[in-house]
Design a protein around this motif. Structure first.
Motif, PDB file in Angstrom:
ATOM      1  N   ASP A   5      -4.922  -3.816   5.645  1.00 44.85           N
ATOM      2  CA  ASP A   5      -5.443  -4.657   4.573  1.00 44.85           C
ATOM      3  C   ASP A   5      -4.839  -4.331   3.218  1.00 44.85           C
ATOM      4  O   ASP A   5      -5.103  -5.030   2.242  1.00 44.85           O
ATOM      5  N   GLY A   6      -4.031  -3.262   3.131  1.00 44.23           N
ATOM      6  CA  GLY A   6      -3.418  -2.897   1.867  1.00 44.23           C
ATOM      7  C   GLY A   6      -2.081  -2.222   2.071  1.00 44.23           C
ATOM      8  O   GLY A   6      -1.892  -1.496   3.064  1.00 44.23           O
ATOM      9  N   HIS A   7      -1.152  -2.480   1.157  1.00 35.26           N
ATOM     10  CA  HIS A   7       0.202  -1.919   1.242  1.00 35.26           C
ATOM     11  C   HIS A   7       0.634  -1.371  -0.109  1.00 35.26           C
ATOM     12  O   HIS A   7       0.234  -1.869  -1.162  1.00 35.26           O
ATOM     13  N   ALA A   8       1.506  -0.342  -0.056  1.00 32.52           N
ATOM     14  CA  ALA A   8       2.218   0.123  -1.234  1.00 32.52           C
ATOM     15  C   ALA A   8       3.344  -0.861  -1.537  1.00 32.52           C
ATOM     16  O   ALA A   8       3.694  -1.703  -0.697  1.00 32.52           O
ATOM     17  N   PRO A   9       3.955  -0.786  -2.725  1.00 32.77           N
ATOM     18  CA  PRO A   9       5.044  -1.709  -3.059  1.00 32.77           C
ATOM     19  C   PRO A   9       6.211  -1.673  -2.082  1.00 32.77           C
ATOM     20  O   PRO A   9       6.915  -2.680  -1.929  1.00 32.77           O
ATOM     21  N   ASP A  10       6.448  -0.534  -1.413  1.00 32.96           N
ATOM     22  CA  ASP A  10       7.569  -0.454  -0.466  1.00 32.96           C
ATOM     23  C   ASP A  10       7.182  -0.912   0.934  1.00 32.96           C
ATOM     24  O   ASP A  10       7.978  -0.794   1.874  1.00 32.96           O
ATOM     25  N   GLY A  11       5.960  -1.429   1.109  1.00 36.73           N
ATOM     26  CA  GLY A  11       5.522  -1.940   2.401  1.00 36.73           C
ATOM     27  C   GLY A  11       4.757  -0.949   3.248  1.00 36.73           C
ATOM     28  O   GLY A  11       4.287  -1.306   4.341  1.00 36.73           O
ATOM     29  N   THR A  12       4.604   0.285   2.791  1.00 37.40           N
ATOM     30  CA  THR A  12       3.871   1.292   3.559  1.00 37.40           C
ATOM     31  C   THR A  12       2.389   0.912   3.652  1.00 37.40           C
ATOM     32  O   THR A  12       1.752   0.652   2.627  1.00 37.40           O
ATOM     33  N   PRO A  13       1.811   0.898   4.876  1.00 36.92           N
ATOM     34  CA  PRO A  13       0.382   0.601   5.015  1.00 36.92           C
ATOM     35  C   PRO A  13      -0.471   1.648   4.304  1.00 36.92           C
ATOM     36  O   PRO A  13      -0.229   2.850   4.435  1.00 36.92           O
ATOM     37  N   GLU A  14      -1.469   1.193   3.565  1.00 42.17           N
ATOM     38  CA  GLU A  14      -2.279   2.093   2.739  1.00 42.17           C
ATOM     39  C   GLU A  14      -3.785   1.943   2.948  1.00 42.17           C
ATOM     40  O   GLU A  14      -4.539   2.838   2.561  1.00 42.17           O
ATOM     41  N   ALA A  15      -4.247   0.835   3.517  1.00 42.87           N
ATOM     42  CA  ALA A  15      -5.684   0.606   3.678  1.00 42.87           C
ATOM     43  C   ALA A  15      -5.917  -0.181   4.962  1.00 42.87           C
ATOM     44  O   ALA A  15      -5.233  -1.174   5.207  1.00 42.87           O
ATOM     45  N   THR A  16      -6.861   0.285   5.780  1.00 40.42           N
ATOM     46  CA  THR A  16      -7.139  -0.373   7.054  1.00 40.42           C
ATOM     47  C   THR A  16      -8.640  -0.442   7.311  1.00 40.42           C
ATOM     48  O   THR A  16      -9.435   0.263   6.700  1.00 40.42           O
ATOM     49  N   TYR A  17      -8.996  -1.307   8.254  1.00 36.97           N
ATOM     50  CA  TYR A  17     -10.326  -1.305   8.857  1.00 36.97           C
ATOM     51  C   TYR A  17     -10.179  -1.780  10.292  1.00 36.97           C
ATOM     52  O   TYR A  17      -9.109  -2.273  10.696  1.00 36.97           O
ATOM     53  N   VAL A  18     -11.239  -1.608  11.091  1.00 37.02           N
ATOM     54  CA  VAL A  18     -11.208  -1.991  12.506  1.00 37.02           C
ATOM     55  C   VAL A  18     -11.826  -3.372  12.644  1.00 37.02           C
ATOM     56  O   VAL A  18     -13.010  -3.571  12.337  1.00 37.02           O
TER      57      VAL A  18
END
Length: 257
Positions: A195-208
Motif C-alpha cells: 500500500d506504500g512505496h518509497a520514491p525508488d519503488g521499494t515497498p514500504e507499507a503493507t496489510y493483509v
C-alpha cells in the motif's frame, strides 16, 4: 480496564560478547506503553521457551520488531548466500507460524522493518537480500556513523494509496520516514497488499487483504519518537485501539481497505 498485553518480539543479543539475552529496544517498549496504551511484554524469540498457542492466549496483540539478523532464505525457497547476512532461525521458528495464526484469528499485530519482512515471508512472499544492489534503487541502510538522531532522521518520502488504511490514518498520501534496512520485499506474499512505496519503488507499507484484524506493517522504524512524530503516532494509536478491542471480547478491529 487493564491495559492490553502487547507481546514485543525479542532479539537474541550478546552482552559484552559473552552473556546471551533476549532483548527489545526501549523505543519499542515506550511506544507500546505510552502511545498504544498497552502493557509491553518482551517475548523470547525461541520456540523452546514458548509455543504459538501459548503466546496467542497470553497476549492481546504483537509487535514484530526490527532486528539485525534476517529471515533465513530457506523460508522462502532460496539458498543462503553471503548477501543474505546473519540469521536467527529461532526467531523464524516463532514469528512465521505466529503471524499466520494471528491472521487466521483476526488478532492484531504490527510489523516493523524485519517484522514487515517476516509478515511477507509468513504469507508466502520472498525478499531481496540487498536493496541497494538493484538497478535504480537507493541505499536504504542505516547511516554507519553519527548520533541516534542522525541515524533515525527522516530520509525519504513514502506514498500510500488514496483511500487505503494508511491514508486514513495519516490524513495524507505522502509522508516522510526514516530508513534503516538492507533487505526488502521481492515477491509479495499471498494476500499481502503493498500500500506504500518509497520514491525508488521499494515497498514500504503493507496489510493483509481480507484479514479480520489489524495487520499493518511498515518497512521503516516508527518507534523512534513515536509520541511526537505525526506519522508514527497514529500507527501506534490504531494498533493500541485494536489490541484493546481484542482484550475486551476477542473481537478483531479491521484496518484493511
Amino acid at each position: 480496564m487493564t491495559r492490553p498485553i502487547i507481546g514485543i518480539i525479542g532479539n537474541a543479543t550478546l552482552i559484552n560478547d559473552t552473556y546471551q539475552t533476549q532483548a527489545a529496544g526501549i523505543m519499542n517498549t515506550e511506544a507500546v506503553a505510552q502511545v498504544s496504551g498497552g502493557l509491553p511484554l518482551i517475548v523470547p524469540a525461541d520456540p523452546a521457551c514458548a509455543s504459538v498457542p501459548e503466546l496467542l492466549e497470553a497476549c492481546d496483540g504483537f509487535l514484530f520488531t526490527g532486528g539485525r539478523p534476517n529471515v533465513h532464505p530457506e523460508e522462502y525457497g532460496e539458498a543462503e548466500t553471503p548477501a543474505h547476512g546473519a540469521f536467527d532461525r529461532n526467531r523464524d521458528a516463532v514469528t512465521l507460524p505466529l503471524i499466520r495464526a494471528l491472521v487466521e484469528r483476526g488478532q492484531p499485530f504490527f510489523g516493523i522493518c524485519r517484522g514487515f519482512q517476516e509478515v511477507n515471508v509468513a504469507m508466502g512472499g520472498s525478499l531481496h537480500p540487498e536493496i541497494r544492489d538493484l538497478p535504480g534503487r537507493e541505499n536504504h541502510r542505516m547511516p554507519p556513523d553519527g548520533t541516534v538522531e542522525e541515524k533515525f532522521a527522516l530520509r525519504h518520502k513514502v506514498t500510500v494509496s488514496e483511500g487505503g488504511p494508511f491514508h486514513r490514518l495519516f490524513g495524507a498520501t505522502e509522508v516522510m520516514t526514516n530508513t534503516l534496512h538492507g533487505q526488502g520485499i521481492n515477491r509479495a506474499g499471498r494476500r499481502i497488499v503493498i500500500d506504500g512505496h518509497a520514491p525508488d519503488g521499494t515497498p514500504e507499507a503493507t496489510y493483509v487483504e481480507g484479514a479480520l484484524g489489524f495487520t499493518l506493517s511498515v518497512q521503516w522504524h516508527p518507534e523512534y519518537r513515536a509520541a511526537e512524530d505525526p506519522v508514527s503516532r497514529p500507527l501506534f494509536e490504531a494498533f493500541g485501539e485494536a489490541a484493546r478491542a481484542w482484550a475486551r471480547g476477542r473481537q478483531p478491529l479491521r484496518m484493511s481497505a
